[in-house]
Scaffold this active site. Structure first.
Site, PDB file in Angstrom:
ATOM      1  N   ASP A  46      32.015  25.456  21.663  1.00  0.00           N
ATOM      2  CA  ASP A  46      30.777  25.397  20.883  1.00  0.00           C
ATOM      3  C   ASP A  46      30.399  26.782  20.359  1.00  0.00           C
ATOM      4  O   ASP A  46      30.041  26.944  19.187  1.00  0.00           O
ATOM      5  CB  ASP A  46      29.662  24.825  21.750  1.00  0.00           C
ATOM      6  N   GLU A 118      35.152  20.259  20.417  1.00  0.00           N
ATOM      7  CA  GLU A 118      34.710  21.572  20.899  1.00  0.00           C
ATOM      8  C   GLU A 118      35.555  22.030  22.078  1.00  0.00           C
ATOM      9  O   GLU A 118      35.877  23.222  22.193  1.00  0.00           O
ATOM     10  CB  GLU A 118      33.237  21.520  21.281  1.00  0.00           C
TER      11      GLU A 118
END
EC number: 3.1.26.3
Length: 226
Positions: A46, A118
């Site tokens: 992320d 992610e």
């Protein structure tokens, strides 16, 4: 779930060959399936995605305001976008899920798909380095970065159509490539878009799968608005 032996196929789709395939396996492992799951990799990915996209936008739009840059970044890194990327990679075929998640269709759940993207980013970073990861992300986002523009409305036709259907609790669109013509460097893609709201099948034709999907989605939206 595809067998582990088929992970090289996923690597080719991603555009990256892992030195340590265990990192990829962990990135695909949901917390319902094992103690060594992908949440820590997701946390890492992320942050890496955010800095890579921020850097790309900063240099691509030297006159854009902080507000415009923030809105464009939010559009590119949000869960809906990551879910679309996951579906383009067919990640649902490779996820390791616990029995409960598997039974409830977790391989189609948007949050699980977005988190897996992610996690893969985090895995690539650990397997290589930040520069390799950045270049890979730019290849994933090449068309999206080319299409995005400063301004308040950052939603593309696929996103608008998806959100419209979600608002009425309807099934998501089904996009299928029905034809690919031409040489590798000059291909034309024909994509069909089907939704439960329409009896007819709508097609989009463009120089890439993503562009063809966007054109098909735009035509569906026009039909829905009539």
């Amino acid at each position: 779930m595809e067998p582990i032996k088929n992970l090289p196929r996923l690597c080719r789709t991603l555009g990256y060959e892992f030195n340590n395939i265990e990192l990829l396996i962990q990135a695909l492992t949901h917390r319902s399936a094992a103690n060594k799951h992908n949440e820590r990799l997701e946390f890492l990915g992320d942050s890496i995605l955010s800095i890579a996209i921020s850097d790309a936008l900063y240099h691509q739009f030297p006159k854009a305001t902080e507000g415009d840059l923030s809105r464009m970044r939010a559009t590119l890194v949000k869960g809906d976008t990551l879910t679309i990327i996951a579906k383009e990679f067919k990640l649902g075929d490779y996820l390791y899920l616990g029995p409960g998640e598997l039974k409830s269709g977790g391989f189609r759940r948007e949050s699980i798909l977005a988190d897996a993207v992610e996690a893969i980013i985090g895995a690539v970073y650990l397997d290589a380095d930040i520069e390799v990861c950045r270049k890979l992300l730019l290849s994933w986002y090449q068309e999206r970065l080319a299409e995005i523009k400063p301004g308040i409305n950052q939603k593309d036709p696929k996103t608008i159509l998806q959100e419209y259907l979600q608002g009425f609790k309807k099934p998501l669109p089904d996009y299928q490539v029905v034809a690919v013509e031409g040489e590798a460097h000059d291909q034309t893609f024909t994509v069909e878009c089907k939704i439960s709201e329409l009896d007819k099948v709508v097609t989009g034709v463009a120089s890439s799968r993503r562009k063809a999907e966007q054109l098909a989605a735009a035509q569906v939206l026009e039909l829905l608005n009539k």
